[in-house]
Structure formats: C-alpha cells, structure tokens
Design a protein around this motif. Structure first.
Motif, short mmCIF file in Angstrom:
data_model
loop_
_atom_site.label_atom_id
_atom_site.label_comp_id
_atom_site.label_asym_id
_atom_site.label_seq_id
_atom_site.Cartn_x
_atom_site.Cartn_y
_atom_site.Cartn_z
N UNK A 184 10.94 20.95 17.29
CA UNK A 184 10.34 20.47 16.05
C UNK A 184 11.08 20.95 14.83
N UNK A 185 11.69 22.15 14.94
CA UNK A 185 12.38 22.70 13.78
C UNK A 185 11.43 23.16 12.70
N UNK A 186 10.15 23.24 13.00
CA UNK A 186 9.17 23.65 12.00
C UNK A 186 8.58 24.99 12.38
N UNK A 187 8.13 25.70 11.37
CA UNK A 187 7.45 26.96 11.63
C UNK A 187 6.09 26.68 12.24
N UNK A 188 5.56 27.61 13.04
CA UNK A 188 4.24 27.40 13.61
C UNK A 188 3.22 27.23 12.49
N UNK A 203 1.40 35.71 14.38
CA UNK A 203 0.99 34.33 14.67
C UNK A 203 2.20 33.50 15.10
N UNK A 204 3.31 33.68 14.39
CA UNK A 204 4.52 32.93 14.73
C UNK A 204 4.99 33.28 16.14
N UNK A 205 4.99 34.58 16.46
CA UNK A 205 5.43 35.01 17.79
C UNK A 205 4.52 34.45 18.88
N UNK A 206 3.21 34.51 18.66
CA UNK A 206 2.27 34.00 19.66
C UNK A 206 2.46 32.51 19.87
N UNK A 207 2.69 31.78 18.79
CA UNK A 207 2.89 30.34 18.90
C UNK A 207 4.11 30.01 19.76
N UNK A 208 5.24 30.62 19.45
CA UNK A 208 6.47 30.29 20.16
C UNK A 208 6.45 30.80 21.61
N UNK A 209 5.85 31.97 21.83
CA UNK A 209 5.85 32.55 23.16
C UNK A 209 4.79 31.94 24.08
N UNK A 240 14.44 32.67 21.43
CA UNK A 240 15.33 32.78 20.26
C UNK A 240 14.54 32.89 18.97
N UNK A 241 13.24 32.58 19.01
CA UNK A 241 12.41 32.63 17.81
C UNK A 241 11.75 33.98 17.61
N UNK A 242 11.92 34.92 18.55
CA UNK A 242 11.27 36.21 18.43
C UNK A 242 11.79 36.96 17.21
N UNK A 243 10.91 37.71 16.56
CA UNK A 243 11.30 38.43 15.34
C UNK A 243 12.36 39.50 15.63
N UNK A 244 12.49 39.95 16.90
CA UNK A 244 13.50 40.94 17.25
C UNK A 244 14.78 40.30 17.80
N UNK A 245 14.93 38.99 17.65
CA UNK A 245 16.09 38.31 18.22
C UNK A 245 17.41 38.91 17.72
N UNK A 246 17.55 39.06 16.41
CA UNK A 246 18.80 39.60 15.86
C UNK A 246 19.01 41.05 16.29
N UNK A 264 20.79 28.49 14.68
CA UNK A 264 19.97 29.68 14.51
C UNK A 264 18.62 29.56 15.15
N UNK A 265 18.06 28.36 15.20
CA UNK A 265 16.74 28.19 15.80
C UNK A 265 16.83 27.77 17.25
N UNK A 266 18.02 27.57 17.78
CA UNK A 266 18.17 27.20 19.17
C UNK A 266 17.77 25.76 19.43
N UNK A 267 17.81 24.90 18.40
CA UNK A 267 17.40 23.50 18.61
C UNK A 267 18.50 22.70 19.27
N UNK A 268 18.13 21.58 19.85
CA UNK A 268 19.14 20.68 20.38
C UNK A 268 19.90 20.03 19.22
#
Length: 627
Positions: free
Chosen positions: A5-9, A68-74, A306-312, A395-399
């Motif tokens: 989606x390329x959008x934030x949760x 919230x962002x982490x829970x959504x993506x995970x 790749x969306x985890x806050x600790x990714x970098x 950066x977001x790991x999108x296709x």
C-alpha cells in the motif's frame, strides 16, 4: 503482504466506540484481565489505507503511535508465501514511552515464583496473531484479510495460541460482541500464580493449565491435574503454557541442533529465514528455549519486517551486528543481512514420519550465488495472473511500481533470490556432536515414534547439556558466598567475593562439565567465549542479586535469633531508631517477596520492632508510630 500500500498504518475508531489511545487509570476495571493480557487488537487491510488498527480492547489501553505501527505491520504476513486461509504466529516488539501500567503486588509475586525464562517482560510486548485471508467477492480486493492479535507481557505461546484458535474463528463470524464477551470472561480468570493448576473458562470451554514454578523439576512429567469432576464440559488440558514441539521445529536441521545451541548460548547474531511468519516465529522461539533453565538474555524477534522501528539499527553495516535472533520471511533480508555471521534457512516443517534430508553447513560466501525462485509481492493475495518483475528494495520494501501513498499495484509474481535450506556460518563448534542422540532420533522417525516422545528426547538432551554447562558456574558461584557462621546480628554482613574467571577455569579440572556430560570438546574455549556474551552477564547479575538477598535474609534471621533486650542496654536513641528503620525496610522487602524469609522470622521481626519502640520516649514513639 503489508508493504504494497505504501501507506502508514491507519488508526481507526473501533466498533466499541473508543479511539485506540487513552490512559488506563490506576484502580480501574480490567485488573484481572491485565494479569494475562495488555489488550486485544484487530488489524484489517484497507484498500486505500493499508493496514488499519480497527480496534483496541479494552478501549482505554494506551499504545504509542510507534507501537500501533509495529502491531499493524507485524500482524500481516510480509513475504512471498501467500498464506491463504488461517495462519497463527507471534512477534515481539520493544515497548516505547516507558512503563505505562502500574505493577501490582500480584505481578511481583508471580514473577518471584516463576522460572527466570517465564517471567513477564517489562520492556517488550508479545503479540500472538491469528491471521485470516480468504476469498471474498464482496470485497473490492477480492479477499478478506484480517488479524486478531493478543498483546501480552507473558511468553505463554501455547496458551495464547490455543485461546486464539477458540476465539478468532468465532470473532471473524460475529465480530465485536463476541470479542467483548471473551474479554469479560478473561477478566474473571484467576491470576497466573506459579505452581498452580488453573481452570480458565472461555466461550463454553474450560482450558486447564499448569503455571510453571521455579521449584518445578524441568525433567519431570506433566503435573498432576486438578480434579474436574464438577466441571461441565470437561476441561481441555494443555500440557504446557509455553513449550513448543521442538522436534517438529528442528527436524530439518537435526544435525546442527548442537551447534545452534552453542550459537544461542554465546548470544551470536542469528538470522532465521523462513517461508512464512508461522515457521519463522516457531523456529526463533524454539532456539531461545534451548537454554532452559538458563534465561535467554539477548534480544529476539520471532517475526521481523522491513517496517520495524529497529530495522536500521539491526541492518546497519557501520557496526557489528547486535546480539539478536531475528526471524524474517522477506527475501530482501538476504541482501541486507549478508554481513551477519550466521544465517539459518528453513522450509516448511515436515510431517513426523518423514525422514529429514540433513543439510550440510554452508560457507557464508555461498549466499552470494543463490538459486532464484519466484515469490509474491507483499500485501498481494495469491492470484493466477503472472507478470515479470524484481523484488523492490526501496526503503519501505515495496514492489517496484507500487503507487506512493495509494492503493497497491495489481498483484504479480516477483523474482526473489532464496538460499537453499541449511546453516550458513563460518563458526566451528567447540563440542563434538552427540551422534548417538542423532541416530536415536532418526531411528524414531523410521519407526514413526510419536512426535511428543521425540520432542521429550530432544528437550532432555538440551536440558542436560545446559545443566552440565551451568553446574560448574553455580558450584563456583556458591563458593563465593560468605559462610553462615561469619554472619553476626549486630554487624554489617560480609561481602560476596568477586567472580574471577581464571580461578573458575582452574576449578574445571576437578569440578567441570565432564562430571555430568559425556560430550568431549573444547569446554574451556566455550566458557571463555561465554564470558563475553550477554548471557553470562545476565546470569551473573541475577545470581549475585539472589545471593545478596539470601545474605540479607540470613542477617535478618541472625538478628531475630539474638536477644534484643541485651543489645538495647547502653545503646543511644539514635542507634535504637536506626535499628527500627532497618528492620522495617527489610520487612517491607520480605513482604513484597524480595527476600527469602520464613514467616516465623517475619513475625519475630515485627515483635522486635514493637519491643524496641516501646522502650523509647513517648515523643519518639509518636514519630515512629503515628496515630
């Protein structure tokens, strides 16, 4: 599945009518619920918004935007695996913004009686996920995609997976009213007190579980079950609240289990690349449980995206990889984490009767020349349409070609490079492999021995290996404790002697692991590397803390066995008041389960305090015992 989606949760207002934020006031309802779960989340996939947090229940539980962002993506599979149907997996995230729920006395009591590896997390949340993806012609996307997530601080993976398997299918059919009823039932459950066998009613079923205690013997059989003659229906008995089927998890890599045990013991950075979040999370949890009863003191992420806050933080090449076991499914990590020293590639778990094709160790350089296999883009349900393209590594790991900030592109197959299954490492094991155990397990496969029996064999081997390694450390640590006869009531107790690594290594000649373990190898080299690991630091801090508490308890017992009236003769008021304050401080700590003190000692200490205070002038008595 979440990157397209390329959008934030998006934070949505739930059906229960409350936003996802809001502080839970001390003394508010849901105190018994909080002993088990922090909250329940529902995450859905919105065509326009991407992953959306549909509701959080209880509605006043506070989550930060990052959480919230982490829970959504995970909560959604982020891989080429597809995951049609129902999938269960788990994740672990770092809590942001500090402690937000007051810790109750019951929580401290539960932690004090629980094994170190099963105490509730103070800085992390566990997420237990039930994800459903099925065809739905009424949806614009053509698929129903939703996850029910239990957020807890307890590592009770077996219990919460069983709870989800009961609740989630019903919830997906009946939605919020069902969820509200379940949460109210959980709010009536007794606290998870170690050593107790509990009956937990939910949705017309009673789950019977035994909460492990630190006094339980790890090698003992299932605990005696509570009588349930009057329970209708008869309870569903869970053999464990936390233990996984180790043999099923490790079956494809049985030949490397002992080396994996060494890597985990030394806190080495390890990546687990799996085809799905279910396989990834089970393998990571199986690896971290290998050290029981030793507590796993490094970070671990059963499922990481790749969306985890600790990714970098985890993928940077400017410093050495962190001490973490990372479970991933996105092939993008193969390129990103090529500099990591150990990568374990696993496939789908085999059936218990299949003979595993044991894979050999592979050099890390082999990662650069890998077979190419097709996979699906994240956030794209399985479709028959095929299109060429490569995995997008933005950066977001999108296709490649995904719309920025909008709806995902039409689903298509991506070409992702995946290594063949095996352990990629340059590490050389210190201990010789236990070939007898391996032959026994493989023979069990040929004879179709039940998986739980195979797991018991493997778990016992790992337990005995860990105990053989830890026993010399425990023996040496005990020698650092002052003798009990040196503890006198009216003097400061003697200090615990420091841990000297050279002295310990010399002690191994007559008190080493060879006394309890038949395995040969470079035990000295293994201990030297262990001293540099977070597990040694965590073990040593915990043991020294326990010894200091024991020393304090022995000192309190010595005081309570002495004649207080004889001591008070000739003492100044300042000395007497100082004794009262110190005794009170220790009483508070002992009553909070922080000191291993007998009830008779506590009773005597209270009597001493009353005796001492009554000997003081009236004005001091009023100060020390205000009305």
């Amino acid at each position: 599945m979440d990157a397209g989606s390329g959008a934030e949760p998006h934070r949505a207002r739930g059906r229960l009518g409350a936003p996802c934020s809001g502080a839970r006031a001390p003394g508010a309802p849901w105190a018994r619920f909080s002993a088990w779960l922090e909250c329940v989340c529902v995450v859905t996939f919105d065509l326009e918004l991407g992953q959306a947090l549909e509701l959080v229940y209880p509605s006043d539980f506070r989550l930060t935007d990052k959480e919230k962002s982490s829970i959504c993506y995970l909560s959604f599979p982020d891989s080429h695996s597809g995951c049609l149907g129902d999938t269960q997996f788990s994740f672990r995230i770092r809590q942001c913004g500090g402690q937000r729920r007051p810790w109750h006395t019951d929580d401290r009591h539960c932690d004090s009686g629980a094994p170190a590896s099963l105490q509730r997390e103070h800085a992390h949340y566990f997420g237990y996920v039930y994800f459903r993806q099925v065809k739905d012609s009424s949806a614009r996307r053509g698929y129903f995609q939703k996850s029910l997530v239990l957020v807890s601080r307890l590592p009770f993976v077996r219990l919460f997976q069983a709870l989800l398997s009961l609740v989630a299918p019903e919830y997906f059919d009946k939605l919020t009213p069902c969820l509200e009823a379940v949460c109210n039932e959980i709010d009536q459950w007794p606290a998870p007190v170690p050593g107790q066998t509990l009956n937990l009613p939910v949705m017309g079923v009673v789950l019977q579980v035994h909460i492990p205690s630190r006094v339980d013997k790890p090698e003992s059989g299932p605990p005696a079950q509570r009588s349930h003659e009057n329970l209708l229906p008869a309870p569903v008995v869970l053999s464990s609240v936390h233990e996984l089927d180790l043999f099923r998890c490790f079956q494809p890599v049985l030949a490397h289990v002992q080396m994996l045990w060494e890597l985990v013991l030394l806190g080495e950075p390890l990546v687990v690349l799996a085809p799905s979040p279910a396989v990834s999370s089970e393998m990571v949890l199986a690896l971290t449980s290998c050290l029981q009863p030793l507590k796993f003191c490094c970070d671990y992420r059963p499922y990481f995206t790749v969306h985890d806050s600790e990714f970098k933080e985890f993928t940077t090449r400017t410093q050495a990889p962190p001490n973490v076991v990372l479970g991933v499914t996105n092939p993008f990590f193969i390129k990103t984490l090529q500099h990591w020293p150990h990568i374990l590639r696993v496939g789908e778990p085999r059936m218990s009767g299949d003979l595993p094709k044991q894979v050999k160790l592979k050099k890390p350089s082999r990662l650069k020349t890998l077979d190419t296999k097709p996979g699906l883009c994240p956030a794209s349900p399985p479709r028959t349409e095929q299109a060429q393209g490569r995995w997008g590594v933005g950066g977001a790991g999108r296709c490649a070609g995904a719309a920025k900030g909008g709806a995902p592109p039409p689903p298509r197959a991506c070409r992702a490079t995946l290594p063949s299954p095996g352990l990629y490492t340059a590490y050389t094991a210190h201990l010789h492999r236990d070939k007898a155990l391996l032959r026994r397990l493989l023979k069990g496969l040929q004879k179709k021995r039940p998986s739980d029996v195979q797991t018991a064999l493997l778990r016992r081997h790992l337990l005995e290996l860990t105990q053989s390694f830890i026993f010399p450390l425990e023996h040496y640590m005990a020698s650092l404790m002052p003798l009990q006869k040196s503890i006198t009531p009216w003097k400061t107790p003697p200090q615990i002697r420091p841990f000297r690594q050279d002295d310990f290594l010399r002690s191994l000649e007559h008190a080493g692991p060879q006394l309890t373990c038949v395995l040969k190898g470079d035990w000295l080299g293994l201990y030297r590397r262990f001293f540099k690991s977070p597990h040694f630091d965590g073990w040593y801090r915990q043991r020294r803390k326990e010894m200091a508490q024991k020393l304090e308890a022995l000192h309190l017992e010595a005081i309570c066995e002495a004649n207080i009236e004889v001591w008070m003769k000739g003492k100044s008021e300042v000395e007497v008041v100082d004794l009262v304050l110190k005794l009170r401080e220790r009483l508070v700590r002992a009553q909070g389960h922080q000191l291993p003190v007998k009830e008779a000692t506590l009773k005597q200490a209270r009597l001493y305090i009353e005796t001492v205070i009554s000997s003081l002038p009236k004005d001091l008595q009023v100060i020390l015992c205000p009305p």
